[in-house]
Every structure is written in structure tokens, then in C-alpha cells.
Design a protein around this motif. Structure first.
Motif, mmCIF file in Angstrom:
data_model
loop_
_atom_site.group_PDB
_atom_site.id
_atom_site.type_symbol
_atom_site.label_atom_id
_atom_site.label_comp_id
_atom_site.label_asym_id
_atom_site.label_seq_id
_atom_site.Cartn_x
_atom_site.Cartn_y
_atom_site.Cartn_z
ATOM 1 N N ALA A 58 58.019 44.482 26.801
ATOM 2 C CA ALA A 58 56.665 44.028 27.141
ATOM 3 C C ALA A 58 56.448 44.028 28.649
ATOM 4 O O ALA A 58 55.306 44.131 29.117
ATOM 5 N N TYR A 59 57.548 43.934 29.411
ATOM 6 C CA TYR A 59 57.442 43.856 30.866
ATOM 7 C C TYR A 59 57.368 45.240 31.526
ATOM 8 O O TYR A 59 57.329 45.323 32.747
ATOM 9 N N ARG A 60 57.308 46.280 30.727
ATOM 10 C CA ARG A 60 57.268 47.615 31.293
ATOM 11 C C ARG A 60 55.883 47.966 31.832
ATOM 12 O O ARG A 60 55.751 48.641 32.852
ATOM 13 N N GLU A 122 72.610 42.036 42.085
ATOM 14 C CA GLU A 122 73.685 42.868 41.555
ATOM 15 C C GLU A 122 74.417 42.172 40.412
ATOM 16 O O GLU A 122 74.841 42.813 39.447
ATOM 17 N N LYS A 123 74.581 40.850 40.530
ATOM 18 C CA LYS A 123 75.225 40.102 39.456
ATOM 19 C C LYS A 123 74.366 40.124 38.196
ATOM 20 O O LYS A 123 74.872 40.264 37.081
ATOM 21 N N CYS A 124 73.048 40.022 38.366
ATOM 22 C CA CYS A 124 72.139 40.077 37.221
ATOM 23 C C CYS A 124 72.217 41.432 36.520
ATOM 24 O O CYS A 124 72.189 41.518 35.291
ATOM 25 N N LYS A 125 72.318 42.494 37.308
ATOM 26 C CA LYS A 125 72.418 43.833 36.718
ATOM 27 C C LYS A 125 73.732 43.975 35.946
ATOM 28 O O LYS A 125 73.779 44.582 34.869
ATOM 29 N N GLU A 126 74.780 43.392 36.490
ATOM 30 C CA GLU A 126 76.081 43.429 35.811
ATOM 31 C C GLU A 126 76.013 42.674 34.487
ATOM 32 O O GLU A 126 76.482 43.150 33.450
ATOM 33 N N TRP A 127 75.404 41.489 34.522
ATOM 34 C CA TRP A 127 75.280 40.693 33.302
ATOM 35 C C TRP A 127 74.351 41.350 32.292
ATOM 36 O O TRP A 127 74.542 41.230 31.094
ATOM 37 N N ASN A 128 73.322 42.027 32.775
ATOM 38 C CA ASN A 128 72.397 42.701 31.870
ATOM 39 C C ASN A 128 73.111 43.786 31.068
ATOM 40 O O ASN A 128 72.886 43.951 29.870
ATOM 41 N N LEU A 163 64.202 46.098 34.789
ATOM 42 C CA LEU A 163 64.940 45.059 35.514
ATOM 43 C C LEU A 163 64.704 45.173 37.018
ATOM 44 O O LEU A 163 64.401 44.178 37.691
ATOM 45 N N ASP A 164 64.816 46.387 37.551
ATOM 46 C CA ASP A 164 64.606 46.597 38.988
ATOM 47 C C ASP A 164 63.193 46.202 39.404
ATOM 48 O O ASP A 164 62.993 45.570 40.453
ATOM 49 N N ASN A 165 62.217 46.555 38.596
ATOM 50 C CA ASN A 165 60.828 46.255 38.913
ATOM 51 C C ASN A 165 60.565 44.751 38.916
ATOM 52 O O ASN A 165 59.882 44.221 39.798
ATOM 53 N N LEU A 166 61.120 44.036 37.945
ATOM 54 C CA LEU A 166 60.918 42.594 37.863
ATOM 55 C C LEU A 166 61.603 41.867 39.032
ATOM 56 O O LEU A 166 61.067 40.900 39.570
ATOM 57 N N ILE A 167 62.782 42.330 39.400
ATOM 58 C CA ILE A 167 63.467 41.742 40.554
ATOM 59 C C ILE A 167 62.644 41.953 41.823
ATOM 60 O O ILE A 167 62.489 41.047 42.649
ATOM 61 N N PHE A 168 62.081 43.147 41.977
ATOM 62 C CA PHE A 168 61.266 43.459 43.148
ATOM 63 C C PHE A 168 60.024 42.572 43.223
ATOM 64 O O PHE A 168 59.614 42.147 44.303
ATOM 65 N N ARG A 169 59.424 42.271 42.070
ATOM 66 C CA ARG A 169 58.165 41.521 42.036
ATOM 67 C C ARG A 169 58.367 40.008 42.019
ATOM 68 O O ARG A 169 57.392 39.254 42.068
ATOM 69 N N TYR A 170 59.600 39.553 41.944
ATOM 70 C CA TYR A 170 59.870 38.126 41.789
ATOM 71 C C TYR A 170 59.373 37.320 42.981
ATOM 72 O O TYR A 170 59.637 37.649 44.137
ATOM 73 N N GLU A 171 58.638 36.246 42.707
ATOM 74 C CA GLU A 171 58.123 35.340 43.736
ATOM 75 C C GLU A 171 58.897 34.024 43.652
ATOM 76 O O GLU A 171 58.661 33.202 42.755
ATOM 77 N N GLU A 172 59.820 33.846 44.573
ATOM 78 C CA GLU A 172 60.743 32.720 44.522
ATOM 79 C C GLU A 172 60.017 31.383 44.678
ATOM 80 O O GLU A 172 59.095 31.260 45.498
ATOM 81 N N PRO A 173 60.403 30.372 43.900
ATOM 82 C CA PRO A 173 59.772 29.053 44.030
ATOM 83 C C PRO A 173 59.985 28.456 45.416
ATOM 84 O O PRO A 173 61.001 28.697 46.064
ATOM 85 N N ASN A 174 59.017 27.669 45.835
ATOM 86 C CA ASN A 174 59.069 26.985 47.129
ATOM 87 C C ASN A 174 58.788 25.517 46.895
ATOM 88 O O ASN A 174 57.692 25.146 46.458
ATOM 89 N N GLY A 175 59.772 24.658 47.180
ATOM 90 C CA GLY A 175 59.626 23.230 46.947
ATOM 91 C C GLY A 175 58.518 22.574 47.739
ATOM 92 O O GLY A 175 58.113 21.453 47.431
ATOM 93 N N MET A 176 57.985 23.276 48.769
ATOM 94 C CA MET A 176 56.874 22.726 49.539
ATOM 95 C C MET A 176 55.544 22.890 48.803
ATOM 96 O O MET A 176 54.565 22.229 49.150
ATOM 97 N N SER A 177 55.498 23.773 47.811
ATOM 98 C CA SER A 177 54.288 23.952 47.017
ATOM 99 C C SER A 177 54.225 22.880 45.941
ATOM 100 O O SER A 177 55.232 22.581 45.290
ATOM 101 N N ARG A 178 53.048 22.348 45.747
ATOM 102 C CA ARG A 178 52.872 21.260 44.784
ATOM 103 C C ARG A 178 53.329 21.661 43.388
ATOM 104 O O ARG A 178 53.939 20.879 42.667
ATOM 105 N N TRP A 179 53.029 22.912 42.985
ATOM 106 C CA TRP A 179 53.344 23.320 41.619
ATOM 107 C C TRP A 179 54.804 23.718 41.452
ATOM 108 O O TRP A 179 55.259 23.919 40.328
ATOM 109 N N ASP A 180 55.561 23.851 42.537
ATOM 110 C CA ASP A 180 56.995 24.149 42.456
ATOM 111 C C ASP A 180 57.842 22.915 42.760
ATOM 112 O O ASP A 180 59.058 23.036 42.978
#
Length: 307
Positions: A58-60, A122-128, A163-180
């Protein structure tokens, strides 16, 4: 009760951590139930792509991914209540999506948090790959810790390009944001989760105070959407004019709003601003608020998105 949003790269071990959290919370409920009727009513649920029968494929493409996120969101919304702890075991990799989930929890006056499962790409790719070869959970290992097998069945792996595309698009959480916030980061090499800290933050906290951006009210004003559209458009135009006059970066004062927009050092284009404006309108089209409150809400949203 609380909404716990898992977040991290695909195949980083989120499902294992989600089950660790569920096990810890259920243990606390069993321990405290005899003396606390409020705790005795609590139930813990995990919502995941696997539990909903959603394929990694579905993520393709954008459309099926949007449909998958909508299915995931609807399942969480159905479960959220004063007596249910919901663990959203998905990537939750888009800031705006985490904001939307946060708003659902806040509307029920219940807390939410984000658990960032940190693992190198790289660890995620190995586990995948291990998920295909050995039939383990999404983290790909064995035994205790992030690689624990959950449910005793093979989990679908991500295609390498997805997998590569999702890693590239990942928006890391930020504890300074109210919703994170609060944000709990669990490194991949840690065996345990910060269970006590999470329990104290999610269950032992005081009742969440209503917030102007998340109290759902009927949109009784006939022209509410027009007011929402006009207020957000005025904010966007103010940002555009500021950048024309002063260039990228700096603080933008918004008429009729008490907060300022803090711009990044790179230029923010009109298409990007309009995209964020449409997303904000989508999140808040069923809310009602004064025009100045709408502007403050949008300013806060933009500051989170532009950081």
C-alpha cells in the motif's frame, strides 16, 4: 485513555516495542486493579497494519497509502475512549498525521505520547531481509529485545524500493512540538522500554485540559469554512510578503494573532504554504473558533511544520 503513537523507520522494531508496552501496561493494570476501580476498567489495544490486514505494498503509491492511513486512523478513532489505552503500531512518519491523531486524543481529554523507535537505516534493511528469510517480526531479529518474534507468524517484508522511499520521507518526531510530546526515544539496542515513565505520563497524569485547537464543536456558523479559509489565506499572504521584503528566515507578525511565525533559513515557497494550509483546513473543518483563535492555531501549526 491514552493514545500511544509508535514511530520509526519501517522494519525498525516498532511492533516488538508495542507488545512490550502492552505487556507492561497490562501488568500494571493487573497489579493496581484490586485497589483502584479506575485502573480496573482499563484495557490495552494494539492497532497495526497487520491487525487490519493492510499490505506493505500500500505504501508504494500515494492513493493506496492514503487509503491505508485512513483505515488505520478510523480504527484508532473507534477504540479511543476513557477506558481504553490504544497503541498505534504504525510508522506514523508524517508530522501532520501525528498532529491529527493527537487532536483526536485531545478531543476526548485524554493524553497522547510518541514512542520513537530509533534504529539505523542499514539495520532496518538487514532486519527487513530477515523478515523474509526467517519469518520474524518487523524488526527482523530473534529472541529477546527488538528482534523478538511476536505472534509466532511470518510478517510481510517491504519491497526494497518501498523501504528506501519510506526511510527517505520519514519525518522524525520532535519533543518540542505539542503533538510529539511527551516523546520517548527507545534505541534499537536497548532491551527494555521506559515503562514506568510512560505509565506515569499517560495514566497518572492530571486530566488533560481542553485546547482551542482540539475541542470538537458543531460548525454551527453558516460561513465558518469561509472564515477558516480567509484567516489561513491571510496568514499565508503575510508570510509571502515578508519573504519578498526581507528574504528567507526571521519572525513574521500576523495581524490579529498573538503568536509569530518563525521562518526557517531557507525560502518557503507558496506551493508548500498552500499545501500546509489545505491540510490544516482539512484537520479543522469541523471545529469552530474565533477568527483570531484560528490564526493562532494556524501559526502554531506552521511553526511545527516549518521547524
Amino acid at each position: 485513555m491514552p493514545l500511544i503513537m509508535m514511530s520509526g523507520f519501517p522494519a525498525s522494531g516498532k511492533t516488538t516495542r508495542a507488545h512490550q508496552i502492552k505487556g507492561f501496561f497490562e501488568s500494571k493494570i493487573s497489579e493496581l486493579s484490586p485497589t483502584d476501580p479506575r485502573i480496573a476498567r482499563l484495557k490495552v489495544h494494539i492497532v497495526s497494519d497487520d491487525s487490519l490486514g493492510l499490505s506493505r505494498e500500500a505504501y508504494r503509491e500515494a492513493r493506496p497509502e492514503k487509503d491505508a492511513r485512513a483505515t488505520f486512523y478510523a480504527a484508532i478513532k473507534r477504540l479511543l475512549s476513557q477506558n481504553d489505552i490504544v497503541i498505534a503500531d504504525g510508522m506514523n512518519y508524517i508530522k501532520g498525521y501525528r498532529y491529527q491523531l493527537h487532536c483526536e486524543a485531545k478531543a476526548l481529554l485524554t493524553p497522547s505520547c510518541v514512542v520513537h523507535v530509533g534504529a539505523p537505516a542499514e539495520k532496518c534493511k538487514e532486519w527487513n531481509v530477515s523478515a523474509v528469510d526467517e519469518g520474524v517480526d518487523e524488526s527482523g531479529g530473534k529472541g529477546e529485545g527488538p528482534g523478538d518474534v511476536v505472534g509466532g507468524h511470518r510478517r510481510e517484508a517491504y519491497a526494497p524500493d518501498v523501504l528506501d522511499n519510506l526511510i527517505f520521507r520519514y519525518e522524525e518526531p520532535n519533543g518540542m512540538s505539542r503533538w510529539d510530546s511527551p516523546l520517548f526515544t527507545v534505541p534499537w539496542m536497548d532491551e527494555d522500554i521506559p515503562g514506568e515513565e510512560m505509565w506515569n505520563a499517560m495514566v497518572n497524569n492530571e486530566a488533560v485540559k481542553p485546547h482551542q485547537a482540539t475541542i470538537l464543536k458543531p460548525a454551527v456558523e453558516a460561513n465558518y469554512l469561509q472564515v477558516l479559509d480567509k484567516a489561513t489565506q491571510e496568514v499565508v499572504l503575510a508570510v509571502v510578503e515578508h519573504q519578498k521584503m526581507h528574504g528567507a528566515g526571521g519572525s513574521v507578525t500576523i495581524p490579529e494573532a498573538s503568536n509569530k511565525i518563525e521562518l526557517p533559513t531557507n525560502h518557503v515557497g507558496l506551493p508548500q504554504l498552500q499545501r500546509m494550509r489545505r491540510q490544516f483546513i482539512s484537520f479543522n473543518r469541523q471545529h469552530t473558533a474565533e477568527k483570531t483563535s484560528l490564526k493562532n492555531m494556524f501559526v502554531e501549526y506552521l511553526n511545527g511544520e516549518l521547524e
